[in-house]
Design a protein around this motif. Structure first.
Motif, PDB file in Angstrom:
ATOM      1  N   PRO A  94      -3.429  -7.174  -2.922  1.00 15.24           N
ATOM      2  CA  PRO A  94      -2.160  -7.919  -2.907  1.00 15.24           C
ATOM      3  C   PRO A  94      -1.050  -7.254  -3.713  1.00 15.24           C
ATOM      4  O   PRO A  94       0.124  -7.605  -3.546  1.00 15.24           O
ATOM      5  CB  PRO A  94      -2.543  -9.272  -3.525  1.00 15.24           C
ATOM      6  N   ARG A  95      -1.381  -6.317  -4.584  1.00 10.28           N
ATOM      7  CA  ARG A  95      -0.387  -5.672  -5.437  1.00 10.28           C
ATOM      8  C   ARG A  95       0.255  -4.443  -4.796  1.00 10.28           C
ATOM      9  O   ARG A  95       1.159  -3.840  -5.379  1.00 10.28           O
ATOM     10  CB  ARG A  95      -1.035  -5.249  -6.759  1.00 10.28           C
ATOM     11  N   ILE A  96      -0.179  -4.060  -3.625  1.00  8.64           N
ATOM     12  CA  ILE A  96       0.313  -2.834  -2.997  1.00  8.64           C
ATOM     13  C   ILE A  96       1.598  -3.113  -2.221  1.00  8.64           C
ATOM     14  O   ILE A  96       1.644  -3.990  -1.353  1.00  8.64           O
ATOM     15  CB  ILE A  96      -0.753  -2.248  -2.054  1.00  8.64           C
ATOM     16  N   ASP A  97       2.654  -2.371  -2.527  1.00 10.31           N
ATOM     17  CA  ASP A  97       3.930  -2.539  -1.840  1.00 10.31           C
ATOM     18  C   ASP A  97       3.803  -2.132  -0.374  1.00 10.31           C
ATOM     19  O   ASP A  97       3.127  -1.158  -0.037  1.00 10.31           O
ATOM     20  CB  ASP A  97       5.011  -1.675  -2.505  1.00 10.31           C
ATOM     21  N   GLY A  98       4.470  -2.886   0.470  1.00 11.76           N
ATOM     22  CA  GLY A  98       4.487  -2.559   1.893  1.00 11.76           C
ATOM     23  C   GLY A  98       3.288  -3.062   2.667  1.00 11.76           C
ATOM     24  O   GLY A  98       3.199  -2.837   3.872  1.00 11.76           O
ATOM     25  N   THR A 129       4.514   4.459   5.120  1.00 10.27           N
ATOM     26  CA  THR A 129       3.998   3.620   4.034  1.00 10.27           C
ATOM     27  C   THR A 129       2.478   3.532   4.105  1.00 10.27           C
ATOM     28  O   THR A 129       1.792   3.607   3.080  1.00 10.27           O
ATOM     29  CB  THR A 129       4.609   2.212   4.111  1.00 10.27           C
ATOM     30  N   ALA A 130       1.945   3.391   5.313  1.00 10.25           N
ATOM     31  CA  ALA A 130       0.498   3.290   5.485  1.00 10.25           C
ATOM     32  C   ALA A 130      -0.203   4.557   5.021  1.00 10.25           C
ATOM     33  O   ALA A 130      -1.170   4.512   4.243  1.00 10.25           O
ATOM     34  CB  ALA A 130       0.180   3.018   6.947  1.00 10.25           C
ATOM     35  N   ARG A 131       0.274   5.701   5.479  1.00 10.13           N
ATOM     36  CA  ARG A 131      -0.373   6.973   5.117  1.00 10.13           C
ATOM     37  C   ARG A 131      -0.273   7.235   3.616  1.00 10.13           C
ATOM     38  O   ARG A 131      -1.251   7.661   2.988  1.00 10.13           O
ATOM     39  CB  ARG A 131       0.266   8.124   5.890  1.00 10.13           C
ATOM     40  N   THR A 132       0.879   6.964   3.046  1.00  8.95           N
ATOM     41  CA  THR A 132       1.079   7.215   1.616  1.00  8.95           C
ATOM     42  C   THR A 132       0.166   6.328   0.774  1.00  8.95           C
ATOM     43  O   THR A 132      -0.480   6.793  -0.172  1.00  8.95           O
ATOM     44  CB  THR A 132       2.549   6.972   1.228  1.00  8.95           C
ATOM     45  N   ALA A 133       0.111   5.047   1.103  1.00 11.20           N
ATOM     46  CA  ALA A 133      -0.708   4.113   0.328  1.00 11.20           C
ATOM     47  C   ALA A 133      -2.186   4.470   0.417  1.00 11.20           C
ATOM     48  O   ALA A 133      -2.914   4.443  -0.591  1.00 11.20           O
ATOM     49  CB  ALA A 133      -0.470   2.692   0.805  1.00 11.20           C
ATOM     50  N   LEU A 134      -2.650   4.806   1.604  1.00  9.99           N
ATOM     51  CA  LEU A 134      -4.066   5.130   1.762  1.00  9.99           C
ATOM     52  C   LEU A 134      -4.448   6.393   0.996  1.00  9.99           C
ATOM     53  O   LEU A 134      -5.593   6.545   0.564  1.00  9.99           O
ATOM     54  CB  LEU A 134      -4.405   5.291   3.245  1.00  9.99           C
ATOM     55  N   GLN A 135      -3.496   7.281   0.805  1.00 11.59           N
ATOM     56  CA  GLN A 135      -3.779   8.506   0.065  1.00 11.59           C
ATOM     57  C   GLN A 135      -3.622   8.350  -1.439  1.00 11.59           C
ATOM     58  O   GLN A 135      -4.282   9.046  -2.215  1.00 11.59           O
ATOM     59  CB  GLN A 135      -2.852   9.630   0.553  1.00 11.59           C
ATOM     60  N   THR A 136      -2.745   7.455  -1.883  1.00  7.74           N
ATOM     61  CA  THR A 136      -2.394   7.409  -3.306  1.00  7.74           C
ATOM     62  C   THR A 136      -2.912   6.176  -4.054  1.00  7.74           C
ATOM     63  O   THR A 136      -3.073   6.250  -5.285  1.00  7.74           O
ATOM     64  CB  THR A 136      -0.862   7.467  -3.478  1.00  7.74           C
ATOM     65  N   GLN A 137      -3.155   5.087  -3.367  1.00  5.41           N
ATOM     66  CA  GLN A 137      -3.575   3.866  -4.060  1.00  5.41           C
ATOM     67  C   GLN A 137      -5.030   3.997  -4.526  1.00  5.41           C
ATOM     68  O   GLN A 137      -5.906   4.428  -3.777  1.00  5.41           O
ATOM     69  CB  GLN A 137      -3.414   2.650  -3.164  1.00  5.41           C
ATOM     70  N   ASN A 138      -5.275   3.574  -5.744  1.00  2.49           N
ATOM     71  CA  ASN A 138      -6.570   3.760  -6.380  1.00  2.49           C
ATOM     72  C   ASN A 138      -7.711   3.070  -5.628  1.00  2.49           C
ATOM     73  O   ASN A 138      -8.821   3.603  -5.529  1.00  2.49           O
ATOM     74  CB  ASN A 138      -6.522   3.243  -7.817  1.00  2.49           C
TER      75      ASN A 138
END
Length: 235
Positions: free
Chosen positions: A32-36, A71-80
């Motif tokens: 829930p804390r992930i933007d986008g 946003t999807a690609r970036t989050a999947l690569q960078t979010q812990n």
């Protein structure tokens, strides 16, 4: 352009599988804390490519709805949280999807926003339902026949059954080379058609959702193939 990601993770060994099971609860704190990210679901799978009520402790899935593909690609690569899954998994694969049609609800929400369809390329189908407890056994009794029919269809590129709650919540996901192939399967007289008729006649579902998508991309591998979809479609 709204983008949906479906990420599959395969885990080897008891410790990794126990970790994945625990993340069905723990990941709810991070997502829930992930933007986008506007909608998400954590799912397990069943044995036999997911189309059985018997849990498969090796395969888990995360479905997410994002503002756009970047946003999807970036989050999947960078979010812990996603990095932790990849670090533990023996194999992982993510397919990115653009919704082109959707009807029904998922947990009282309408998560997918249909967009204009290009009409070209592979197409994905997702069905999700909450079963009435009184008919759960009757429903799952028909699933093996349906799975066998899908598996024998030469056109299906990929298929898996996942779900949030064993027995009562089920999601089927499949990818086809084109709309005609998917439509031909849906129209066939057999276990699939009979199950659909039974669902309609008996009102088996408390809630249901049907959605179609065009493939926007993929990353990773599944069953040792990478990228699976593009290779299959280009044959």
């Amino acid at each position: 352009m709204q983008t949906v990601s479906l990420s599959l993770f395969r885990f080897d060994g008891l410790s990794s599988r126990l970790w994945a099971l625990a993340m069905m609860g723990a990941a709810r704190l991070s997502l829930p804390r992930i933007d986008g990210l506007s909608f998400w679901k954590l799912c397990g799978s069943g044995t036999g490519e997911g189309f059985t009520p018997v849990p498969n402790t090796a395969v888990y899935a995360i479905l997410c709805v994002w503002d756009d593909l970047h946003t999807a690609r970036t989050a999947l690569q960078t979010q812990n949280v996603f990095a932790r899954y990849r670090a533990r998994a023996a194999e992982d694969w993510t397919v990115f999807l653009n919704p082109i049609s959707s009807r029904g609800e998922w947990a009282n929400e309408t998560p997918f926003v249909p967009q204009d369809d290009s009409g070209a390329g592979p197409i994905a189908a997702l069905t999700r339902a909450t079963l009435k407890p009184s008919i759960a056994m009757k429903f799952w009794g028909q699933v093996p026949d349906i799975s066998a029919v899908i598996g024998s269809d030469p056109n299906v590129i990929f298929k898996i059954g996942i779900g949030e709650v064993p027995l009562l919540h089920q999601v089927t996901f499949s990818i086809w080379p084109d709309t005609a192939s998917m439509a031909n399967f849906a129209r066939k007289d057999g276990p699939h058609a009979k199950a659909i008729a039974a669902v309609r006649d008996g009102q088996w579902f408390r809630e249901e959702l049907y959605a179609r998508f065009r493939i926007a991309g993929e990353t990773g591998s599944w069953d040792g193939q990478s990228p699976r979809i593009l290779k299959e479609v280009q044959r």
